[in-house]
Scaffold this active site. Structure first.
Site, mmCIF file in Angstrom:
data_model
loop_
_atom_site.group_PDB
_atom_site.id
_atom_site.type_symbol
_atom_site.label_atom_id
_atom_site.label_comp_id
_atom_site.label_asym_id
_atom_site.label_seq_id
_atom_site.Cartn_x
_atom_site.Cartn_y
_atom_site.Cartn_z
ATOM 1 N N CYS A 43 -2.734 -51.374 -65.118
ATOM 2 C CA CYS A 43 -2.078 -52.315 -66.066
ATOM 3 C C CYS A 43 -2.624 -51.535 -67.521
ATOM 4 O O CYS A 43 -3.831 -51.054 -67.584
ATOM 5 C CB CYS A 43 -2.549 -53.750 -65.956
ATOM 6 S SG CYS A 43 -1.873 -54.656 -67.311
ATOM 7 N N ASP A 430 31.100 -27.069 -74.018
ATOM 8 C CA ASP A 430 31.572 -25.738 -74.058
ATOM 9 C C ASP A 430 32.385 -25.282 -73.307
ATOM 10 O O ASP A 430 32.445 -25.822 -72.005
ATOM 11 C CB ASP A 430 29.981 -24.990 -74.041
ATOM 12 C CG ASP A 430 30.218 -23.418 -74.109
ATOM 13 O OD1 ASP A 430 30.583 -23.222 -75.077
ATOM 14 O OD2 ASP A 430 29.582 -22.720 -73.315
HETATM 15 P P1 ADP Z 1 32.133 -19.516 -75.604
HETATM 16 O O1 ADP Z 1 30.866 -19.688 -74.779
HETATM 17 O O2 ADP Z 1 32.423 -20.797 -76.273
HETATM 18 O O3 ADP Z 1 33.320 -18.677 -74.969
HETATM 19 P P2 ADP Z 1 30.953 -17.096 -77.059
HETATM 20 O O4 ADP Z 1 30.035 -17.519 -78.501
HETATM 21 O O5 ADP Z 1 29.739 -17.003 -76.410
HETATM 22 O O6 ADP Z 1 31.663 -18.447 -76.895
HETATM 23 O O7 ADP Z 1 31.755 -16.018 -77.232
HETATM 24 C C1 ADP Z 1 32.971 -16.144 -78.179
HETATM 25 C C2 ADP Z 1 33.835 -14.940 -77.826
HETATM 26 O O8 ADP Z 1 33.201 -13.881 -78.360
HETATM 27 C C3 ADP Z 1 34.266 -14.754 -76.563
HETATM 28 O O9 ADP Z 1 35.452 -15.426 -76.197
HETATM 29 C C4 ADP Z 1 34.687 -13.351 -76.651
HETATM 30 O O10 ADP Z 1 35.843 -13.208 -77.120
HETATM 31 C C5 ADP Z 1 33.507 -12.611 -77.500
HETATM 32 N N1 ADP Z 1 32.474 -12.076 -76.928
HETATM 33 C C6 ADP Z 1 31.115 -12.605 -76.918
HETATM 34 N N2 ADP Z 1 30.213 -11.820 -76.363
HETATM 35 C C7 ADP Z 1 31.166 -10.801 -75.748
HETATM 36 C C8 ADP Z 1 30.742 -9.711 -74.698
HETATM 37 N N3 ADP Z 1 29.573 -9.606 -74.321
HETATM 38 N N4 ADP Z 1 31.932 -9.163 -74.443
HETATM 39 C C9 ADP Z 1 32.941 -9.149 -74.986
HETATM 40 N N5 ADP Z 1 33.361 -10.064 -75.715
HETATM 41 C C10 ADP Z 1 32.472 -11.031 -76.188
HETATM 42 MG MG MG Z 2 29.166 -19.885 -73.790
#
Ligand code: ADP
Ligand code: MG
Length: 745
Positions: A43, A430
């Site tokens: 307690c 997301d």
């Molecule tokens: P979410 O998780 O909401 O899709 P992100 O911020 O992770 O958003 O990514 C946003 C966009 O950026 C993706 O949809 C893609 O078009 C581009 N992107 C991010 N990282 C990469 C990567 N490693 N290679 C190619 N495109 C990428």
């Molecule tokens: Mg993401």
């Protein structure tokens, strides 16, 4: 005195010192942590007593209490812990030092009370009742047979209370034991022997029941850990199998799990095929098919078929062990209601004691009213002065809620987030990895100019060789087989846009339309390809260098099957859903339409996601955010409650998220909200019940209509009522997974 009471606040801190205690044994000059198990500390009263005794001692730095586990961590700079042990013994605490290592599951608390203890208490009760009956039947309240029976009752049932009351008096600690002792002594002083006996008996019985209730809450948490078998069949040198204690099995060993058995350790299936019931970890009661290469978890049940599993973590590091550790360590993470009760208790007890004092002194002295009658009223008030019902009900309720959540595969980091969950009016989701499976695959490739499609894929995979983004994994998977990746220099992540790097001395970019525009590289050909991919609900990225756009890649990711159900269930609970994504608006709209989400915020950079959470917070008050931690970690941290998906398979999610959903089932979001709201309701009910009962008895006492034993009965009744009500949460939605997880192995 006021100061003593001022500190009479319940705390259920744990955790911090556990981390420190795993450090190598320091020298005497460095602080050390000793963990004590104190069986008769259950307690907040006892916590106060211990604080008063130890906090002033030289060399003591910090005390951390975990009342539900009856553990005390003492951080000190003493040469030996003998002084601590002696001090604890002086105030009647039976402390046993336990290993300083990380918390292992304490042995099951089967029967905290012996039959003898129960029999003695029964005798006390019988004697008290007999005394009441005799007095009622016409013998005087202070006649020899009544006094004799009352004495028997007090000695049988009340000695521990009186002893603790005496210790409290000596240490100037105002607590329930002291209040009860005063009430008993006072009752005897005014010749109310049967009352005195009844008070002490009811109180002793309440303590016993309360302690058993706490044991139940405690066992519910540890019951989770004990579902993992203690032994495993391990492959030995000659190809045979040998049964070994699970905590002795090294990482890398091969274990065998027969049909119907629970898996003892986390690992990866090496041979065999089966379905595994993962309810104890994920709350999902449908068995999951497992074959070579699939991960399995300690505590889950192999439904049929023999599995050979390569152990991937020691027994103390298994997912299950980490869940239990998080549950134990975050109990100190108090819900706002707990902190409110804390503050309330600080002034409640002294205020009522003061009122009782006035009632005892003022009417007889100032108005010449009968002293005995007013002293009796004051004693009744003393009985209701302890906030025990209030302070013990909140942690029991919260721990029950947390445990019920854990059984359903929802790991909540303490009461704070459980309570915040009940306030959520919107949840941001997301897109990639949360609403969609996050296992995108390349669906289409367009090559512009002189390159062929395979060359575009090779360059894309090369650029993404060092990225962990889900999109990057899709490119790795699609890279042409048998061809070496190109060497990339000066690689950089461009969050929310893509990646860049130098190939063959030339800067190359891979990313979305935003990146293309920012670099001033857009062409009509590229825009047309992007538009075509996006209207199909696909994520489109382009590959370009300083001179040309080389190609475009469409990546498809499938929606999680439960996403539409989850969104609908949240809507039914009055919780709005908002999609946040860095992807382009057309793709986002398409996915939103498939899930039933009405609000979409697309083309967000990581910092925009953060801003969007801020905006939602202003609009809705409290928002949650579910994400995968890639490019959305700041937003997750800013939301009231950050949810991580698929935590069972991830090393960090369990530790970092506010709420870790052990599998990918989005329906856990509405489930969590329902449980959070139920917890809040129970907390509110408990506080209301406790306060109303106190208020009623305060009024009855003043009016002279309440007897002492009625007050104790009400007080005790209130404690038991609220504790039982709190424990009810353990059975929350029991029809689902709870029974499976509650079975102990
Ligand atoms: P979410 O998780 O909401 O899709 P992100 O911020 O992770 O958003 O990514 C946003 C966009 O950026 C993706 O949809 C893609 O078009 C581009 N992107 C991010 N990282 C990469 C990567 N490693 N290679 C190619 N495109 C990428
Ligand atoms: Mg993401």
């Amino acid at each position: 005195m006021a100061d003593e009471i001022g500190q009479m606040r319940p705390r259920l801190d744990t955790g911090h010192s556990v981390v420190e205690s795993t450090a190598p044994r320091p020298t005497a000059a460095d602080p050390q942590v000793v963990r004590y198990r104190i069986n008769n500390m259950c307690c907040p009263t006892e916590e106060r007593l211990i604080r008063n005794k130890l906090e002033g001692m030289p060399g003591i730095e910090r005390l951390d209490f975990n009342l539900i586990d009856r553990m005390l961590n003492v951080r000190h700079r003493l040469d030996s812990q003998e002084a601590v042990q002696r001090a604890l013994a002086a105030i009647g605490m039976q402390a046993t030092a336990v290993g300083a290592a990380a918390p292992e599951a304490p042995a099951a608390d089967t029967a905290p009370f012996t039959t003898v203890q129960k029999a003695v208490l029964g005798m006390s009760g019988a004697a008290a009742c007999a005394a009441e009956v005799l007095a009622w039947a016409g013998h005087g309240e202070a006649s020899p047979p009544v006094v004799a029976l009352a004495l028997v009752s007090i000695v049988a049932g009340g000695l521990p209370t009186l002893r603790k009351g005496w210790i409290s008096l000596k240490t100037f600690t105002l607590n329930i034991n002291l209040l009860m002792s005063l009430a008993v002594v006072g009752a005897v002083a005014i010749g109310q022997w049967p009352e005195a006996a009844m008070v002490i008996f009811l109180f002793a019985m309440a303590e016993m029941i309360e302690s058993m209730s706490l044991t139940r809450a405690r066992n519910a948490v540890h019951g989770l850990l004990r579902i993992a078998p203690e032994t495993a069949d391990v492959r030995v040198g000659d190809g045979g199998w040998e049964t070994v204690r699970a905590d002795h099995v090294p990482v890398g060993a091969l274990i065998r799990v027969k049909a119907g058995e629970r898996i003892a350790l986390d690992g990866v299936v090496e041979a065999g095929e089966s379905a595994v019931d993962q309810a104890p970890i994920t709350g999902e009661s449908m068995p999951i098919d497992k074959r070579r290469g699939d991960a399995v978890f300690a505590g889950t049940i192999n439904a049929h078929g023999m599995l050979e599993v390569r152990v991937t973590s020691a027994s103390g590091d298994s997912t299950l062990a980490r869940i239990v550790r998080v549950l134990e360590e975050t109990q100190g993470n108090q819900a706002p209601t707990q902190r409110f009760i804390d503050r309330f208790a600080r002034w409640y007890t002294p205020a009522v004691v003061l009122a009782a004092l006035c009632v005892a002194v003022v009417p007889p002295l100032a108005f010449g009213l009968p002293a005995a009658a007013w002293l009796y009223k004051a004693l009744v008030m003393l009985v209701i002065a302890c906030p025990c019902a209030l302070v013990i009900s909140t942690p029991v309720t919260v721990v029950s809620g947390l445990t019920a959540a854990a059984r359903r595969g929802i790991l909540v980091k303490g009461g704070e987030f459980l309570e915040a969950g009940s306030r959520l009016r919107a949840i941001a989701l997301d897109k990639t990895g949360t609403l969609t499976r996050g296992i995108p695959s390349v669906a289409e490739v367009a090559a512009f100019g002189t390159l062929r499609e395979a060359d575009v894929l090779l360059l894309a995979a090369s650029l993404n060789a060092h990225s962990t983004h889900p999109l990057a994994r899709a490119m790795h998977a699609a890279a042409p087989k048998g061809r070496m990746l190109r060497q990339v220099r000066g690689f950089a992540n461009l969050p929310g846009r893509g990646v860049q790097g130098d190939i063959g001395g030339k800067r190359h970019w891979l990313g979305n339309a935003r990146l293309l525009e920012e670099q001033g590289a857009a062409t009509a050909e590229a825009n047309a390809a992007l538009a075509r991919f996006e209207t199909q609900g696909r994520t489109a990225v382009v590959l370009f260098n300083g001179e040309d756009v080389l190609g475009a890649i469409a990546v498809a990711d499938t929606l999680r099957a439960q996403a539409p159900d989850a969104v609908a269930a949240l809507a039914a609970l009055g919780v709005q859903t908002v999609m946040l994504t860095g992807d382009n608006a057309r793709t986002a709209q398409e996915i939103a339409a498939q899930t039933g989400i009405k609000q979409v915020r697309a083309e967000l950079l990581p910092e925009d996601k953060l801003g969007e959470i801020e905006r939602l917070r202003t609009a809705f008050g409290a928002v949650g955010m579910a994400g995968d931690g890639i490019n959305d970690a700041p937003a997750l941290a800013r939301a009231e409650v950050g949810f991580a998906m698929g935590a069972a398979g991830s090393d960090t999610a369990i530790e970092t998220a506010d709420v870790a959903l052990m599998d990918d089932d989005l329906r856990k979001l509405p489930e969590f909200i329902r449980l959070a709201r139920a917890t809040r309701r129970v907390l509110a009910q408990n506080i209301a019940a406790a306060l109303v009962i106190k208020a009623v008895f305060f009024a009855l006492a003043l009016a002279g209509a309440a007897t002492l034993w009625m007050a104790v009965f009400a007080d005790v009744g209130a404690s038991l009522l609220v504790v039982a009500n709190g424990l009810r949460l353990l059975r929350f939605g029991a029809a689902g997974v709870a029974p499976a997880a509650a079975r102990s192995g």
